[in-house]
Scaffold this motif. Structure first.
Motif, PDB file in Angstrom:
ATOM      1  N   VAL A  62       0.877  -1.026  -0.031  1.00  0.00           N
ATOM      2  CA  VAL A  62       0.233   0.025   0.010  1.00  0.00           C
ATOM      3  C   VAL A  62       0.812   1.233   0.000  1.00  0.00           C
ATOM      4  O   VAL A  62       1.851   1.504   0.957  1.00  0.00           O
ATOM      5  CB  VAL A  62      -0.874   0.043   1.260  1.00  0.00           C
ATOM      6  CG1 VAL A  62      -2.144   1.233   1.093  1.00  0.00           C
ATOM      7  CG2 VAL A  62      -1.729  -1.351   1.289  1.00  0.00           C
ATOM      8  N   THR A  63       0.827   2.022  -0.991  1.00  0.00           N
ATOM      9  CA  THR A  63       1.591   3.274  -1.056  1.00  0.00           C
ATOM     10  C   THR A  63       0.649   4.343  -1.168  1.00  0.00           C
ATOM     11  O   THR A  63      -0.190   4.606  -1.830  1.00  0.00           O
ATOM     12  CB  THR A  63       2.213   3.178  -2.413  1.00  0.00           C
ATOM     13  OG1 THR A  63       3.126   2.105  -2.714  1.00  0.00           O
ATOM     14  CG2 THR A  63       3.305   4.475  -2.436  1.00  0.00           C
ATOM     15  N   VAL A  64       1.135   5.271   0.004  1.00  0.00           N
ATOM     16  CA  VAL A  64       0.190   6.491   0.237  1.00  0.00           C
ATOM     17  C   VAL A  64       1.281   7.732  -0.175  1.00  0.00           C
ATOM     18  O   VAL A  64       2.274   7.915   0.653  1.00  0.00           O
ATOM     19  CB  VAL A  64      -0.293   6.617   1.422  1.00  0.00           C
ATOM     20  CG1 VAL A  64      -0.984   7.849   1.875  1.00  0.00           C
ATOM     21  CG2 VAL A  64      -1.302   5.356   2.006  1.00  0.00           C
ATOM     22  N   LEU A  65       0.696   8.649  -0.818  1.00  0.00           N
ATOM     23  CA  LEU A  65       1.658   9.861  -1.206  1.00  0.00           C
ATOM     24  C   LEU A  65       3.315   9.627  -1.477  1.00  0.00           C
ATOM     25  O   LEU A  65       4.048  10.172  -0.973  1.00  0.00           O
ATOM     26  CB  LEU A  65       1.598  10.801   0.134  1.00  0.00           C
ATOM     27  CG  LEU A  65       0.107  11.343   0.528  1.00  0.00           C
ATOM     28  CD1 LEU A  65       0.064  11.971   1.889  1.00  0.00           C
ATOM     29  CD2 LEU A  65      -0.313  12.456  -0.392  1.00  0.00           C
ATOM     30  N   GLY A  66       3.328   8.484  -2.016  1.00  0.00           N
ATOM     31  CA  GLY A  66       4.561   7.771  -2.425  1.00  0.00           C
ATOM     32  C   GLY A  66       5.286   7.196  -1.451  1.00  0.00           C
ATOM     33  O   GLY A  66       6.570   6.882  -1.750  1.00  0.00           O
ATOM     34  N   PRO A  68       5.391   3.983   1.725  1.00  0.00           N
ATOM     35  CA  PRO A  68       4.821   2.897   2.311  1.00  0.00           C
ATOM     36  C   PRO A  68       3.616   3.388   3.229  1.00  0.00           C
ATOM     37  O   PRO A  68       3.919   4.276   4.404  1.00  0.00           O
ATOM     38  CB  PRO A  68       5.816   2.170   2.866  1.00  0.00           C
ATOM     39  CG  PRO A  68       7.059   2.660   2.508  1.00  0.00           C
ATOM     40  CD  PRO A  68       6.936   3.885   2.174  1.00  0.00           C
ATOM     41  N   ALA A  69       2.509   2.839   3.297  1.00  0.00           N
ATOM     42  CA  ALA A  69       1.513   3.334   4.090  1.00  0.00           C
ATOM     43  C   ALA A  69       1.984   3.015   5.490  1.00  0.00           C
ATOM     44  O   ALA A  69       2.545   2.088   5.928  1.00  0.00           O
ATOM     45  CB  ALA A  69       0.088   2.371   3.815  1.00  0.00           C
ATOM     46  N   GLY A  70       1.547   4.055   6.361  1.00  0.00           N
ATOM     47  CA  GLY A  70       1.894   3.980   8.012  1.00  0.00           C
ATOM     48  C   GLY A  70       3.297   4.361   8.299  1.00  0.00           C
ATOM     49  O   GLY A  70       3.839   4.181   9.468  1.00  0.00           O
ATOM     50  N   SER A  71       4.182   4.689   7.394  1.00  0.00           N
ATOM     51  CA  SER A  71       5.373   4.974   7.586  1.00  0.00           C
ATOM     52  C   SER A  71       5.439   6.595   8.439  1.00  0.00           C
ATOM     53  O   SER A  71       4.704   7.135   8.213  1.00  0.00           O
ATOM     54  CB  SER A  71       6.497   4.989   6.487  1.00  0.00           C
ATOM     55  OG  SER A  71       5.861   6.133   5.376  1.00  0.00           O
ATOM     56  N   ALA A  72       6.540   6.681   9.275  1.00  0.00           N
ATOM     57  CA  ALA A  72       6.567   7.784  10.092  1.00  0.00           C
ATOM     58  C   ALA A  72       6.516   9.022   9.178  1.00  0.00           C
ATOM     59  O   ALA A  72       5.415   9.962  10.031  1.00  0.00           O
ATOM     60  CB  ALA A  72       7.789   7.718  10.752  1.00  0.00           C
ATOM     61  N   PRO A  73       6.959   9.369   8.368  1.00  0.00           N
ATOM     62  CA  PRO A  73       6.689  10.603   7.716  1.00  0.00           C
ATOM     63  C   PRO A  73       5.138  11.037   7.304  1.00  0.00           C
ATOM     64  O   PRO A  73       4.552  12.247   7.111  1.00  0.00           O
ATOM     65  CB  PRO A  73       7.527  10.399   6.388  1.00  0.00           C
ATOM     66  CG  PRO A  73       8.494   9.752   6.540  1.00  0.00           C
ATOM     67  CD  PRO A  73       7.699   8.761   7.348  1.00  0.00           C
TER      68      PRO A  73
ATOM     69  N   SER B  86      -1.778   6.389  15.033  1.00  0.00           N
ATOM     70  CA  SER B  86      -1.843   6.745  13.261  1.00  0.00           C
ATOM     71  C   SER B  86      -1.539   8.143  13.233  1.00  0.00           C
ATOM     72  O   SER B  86      -1.226   8.718  12.013  1.00  0.00           O
ATOM     73  CB  SER B  86      -3.484   6.625  12.899  1.00  0.00           C
ATOM     74  OG  SER B  86      -4.258   7.627  13.135  1.00  0.00           O
ATOM     75  N   MET B  87      -1.089   8.769  14.497  1.00  0.00           N
ATOM     76  CA  MET B  87      -0.613  10.129  14.291  1.00  0.00           C
ATOM     77  C   MET B  87       0.778  10.112  14.613  1.00  0.00           C
ATOM     78  O   MET B  87       1.262   9.082  15.033  1.00  0.00           O
ATOM     79  CB  MET B  87      -1.237  11.312  15.400  1.00  0.00           C
ATOM     80  CG  MET B  87      -2.571  11.520  15.065  1.00  0.00           C
ATOM     81  SD  MET B  87      -3.229  12.633  16.503  1.00  0.00           S
ATOM     82  CE  MET B  87      -4.813  13.051  15.680  1.00  0.00           C
TER      83      MET B  87
END
Lengths: 314, 244
Positions: A62-66, A68-73, B86-87
């Protein structure tokens, strides 16, 4: 620069032994209100959790905004509103938002801004416990809006609200989309479909259609979104049943028998037979897995999936 | 992990308690009432002088265990924990925030209990009162960290309350309040010697009687601190961002 805010490739999620989402490919473009519609238990919440990055994923990406989903940034750039209100009942509305703002690193002034935007200024000093369901829902939305996230994932934000409040919320969503925010909004109130820019129709962990509201009505010839949705769901269910029957008596096509042979799960595995091989889902992406007549069937025929208004449990 | 988020969490937890006056009253009054009751039962005997300090060790521990386990479970069940994770919220921020808030609460609770035990019930503290607070806070943090751990293994409030007898009572029984640990059968004595509450009881008794030096007390505090760190570490592993 990627144009898709969310992309999934072969996303598979299991809960216990059940495969809730089975090899899902999906793309959500930037700056739109995307409706995620589907009957109760179709995997909407699970998909949203996977996008936010709080769901254990069995396979796929799952890629979100380029990223991996859920990654810290991403944690500061994705706002998530869960199905339940998820606020502290023993804090005031303002105290709730102040806390979430500090966690997000959003300036304190933004609290007043989102209060205003969600029309909660009058309730700001009230304990969250004393709020009505609709008000609590809006506090939850306000909390998700803090920090101006690029993507807002809203899980059934309008559930249990009266039509007036629902219309108000959709105005807020529209306003957010106009400022460039992408919204992924799940609902099982089909009338809301017409308020979205794009619709993803889910059934049993699979996106069975990806189209605009106009295309939905056109392709099914239905009068209302609800009717159109039912006809698609029922046609899909019938296809799945046909595929299963064909496989049972051993006269299925090669792909059908193959799918049954390679997978031990129940319905999702059978339905995988007709899965489109191309991940392309760009509109107009109405993607029937078999040819089907678009004439709405009688409601009784699709009885087992008729419960489109039911509560979804994660 | 940032100080801003840790402090925000501690402040939020304290604000929640401030909005709940009945809990505040119970937190502050109940220990004194029970200490008073024990003092009255053992009036004109030497018993209170020996078990009074141990009672001061019990309250912060039990109360913080209950409060933490239930409030963490509530966060897990209400969806607020999922929202926080999630934050940009560090797991360390979350746990440290709770630890700070409840540590502060323990200081206030212990002040009231010690004041009542010494001024009203006539308990004598020979050693340093400052040291007594150090032990009490360590003790409260022990309760907080074990409560956090317990909440990870409970799905309902009913279950988490059952951990109280499971995790807390053995420590009371084997801690040397009712029977000196030296008189326990060998196996139980060894178990008792490894349980953290035993050391809190020893340390508070030592402070009250003034029989041992500060080094003895600090060694016990260190032992409790090791337990706290261990429980917090295991507890933070159970705070998963991703759940199924």
């Amino acid at each position: 620069m990627m144009n898709n805010v969310v992309e999934t490739r072969g996303l598979t999620v299991r809960r216990g032994r059940r495969t809730v989402i089975d090899r899902l490919d999906l793309a959500v473009p930037r700056g739109a209100v995307v409706g995620l519609l589907g009957p109760s238990g179709s995997g909407k919440t699970t998909l949203m959790r996977a996008i936010v990055g709080v769901q254990v994923v069995a396979d796929g990406t799952v890629t979100v905004l380029g990223r991996p989903a859920g990654s810290a940034p991403l944690r500061g750039r994705v706002g998530y509103m869960t199905q339940q209100a998820s606020i502290y009942e023993d804090l005031s509305v303002r105290a709730n938002l102040r806390y979430f703002a500090r966690v997000r690193g959003a300036p304190a002034a933004e609290v007043e801004h989102v209060l205003e935007r969600t029309d909660l200024t009058a309730q700001a000093d009230q304990l969250a416990r004393t709020l009505s369901g609709g008000q609590a829902n809006r506090v939850s939305l306000a909390a998700a809006m803090l920090g101006s996230p690029d993507l807002l994932v809203l899980d059934e934000p309008t559930v249990g609200l009266d039509p007036v409040l629902r219309a108000d919320l959709w105005d807020i969503f529209r306003g957010l989309a106009e400022t460039g925010t992408t919204l992924l909004v799940s609902s099982h109130v089909m009338d809301e479909a017409t308020r979205c820019d794009r619709l993803l129709l889910m059934r049993e962990g699979e996106v069975i259609s990806d189209l605009t509201p106009e295309e939905l009505l056109e392709s099914t010839g239905a009068q209302s979104a609800e009717e159109a949705f039912l006809s698609i769901i029922e046609a899909d269910a019938a296809d799945a049943a046909d595929a299963a029957d064909a496989a049972d008596i051993g006269v299925g096509t090669a792909s059908t028998t193959d799918a049954v042979g390679t997978s031990g799960t129940d319905a999702p595995a059978v339905r995988a037979a007709g899965r489109p091989t191309s991940p392309e889902v760009t509109p107009p992406g109405y993607r029937p897995r078999h040819r089907r007549d678009a004439v709405p069937r009688s409601r009784s025929q699709g009885g087992r999936d008729g419960d489109v208004q039911g509560e979804e449990t994660p | 992990m940032t100080p801003r988020r840790t402090l925000a969490t501690a402040g939020r937890v304290l604000l929640q308690i401030r909005n709940d006056p009945r809990t505040i009253v119970l937190l502050l009054v109940v220990p004194s009432l029970l200490i008073g009751l024990v003092a009255w039962i053992f009036d004109e005997t030497e018993v209170f002088a020996s078990i009074g300090p141990a009672m001061l060790a019990l309250f912060p521990f039990i109360v913080m265990f209950l409060v933490t386990s239930i409030s963490t479970l509530r966060e897990r069940r209400s969806g607020t924990l999922e929202r926080l994770l999630s934050m940009p919220m560090g797991r360390g921020d979350f746990i440290l925030g709770y630890t700070l808030a409840f540590g502060l609460l323990a200081v206030v609770q212990t002040s009231v209990a010690v004041a009542y035990a010494t001024l009203v019930c006539g308990l004598e503290i020979e050693g340093s009162v400052g040291l007594l607070f150090v032990v009490a806070v360590a003790d409260a943090l022990l309760g907080t960290s074990l409560g956090l751990l317990a909440s990870a293994f409970a799905r309902t409030e009913f279950q988490v309350v059952q951990f109280m007898p499971g995790l807390v009572f053995p420590q009371i029984l084997l801690g040397g309040i009712f029977l000196p640990r030296g008189q326990l059968p060998g196996v139980l004595e060894v178990i008792g010697d490894w349980l953290p509450l035993s050391h809190a009881i020893d340390a508070l008794t030592a402070v009250a009687t003034g029989d041992e030096d500060a080094g003895y007390v600090w060694l016990r505090v260190f032992f409790i601190a090791c337990w706290v760190v261990g429980a917090v570490t295991v507890g933070s592993l159970t705070l998963r961002r991703r759940t199924s």
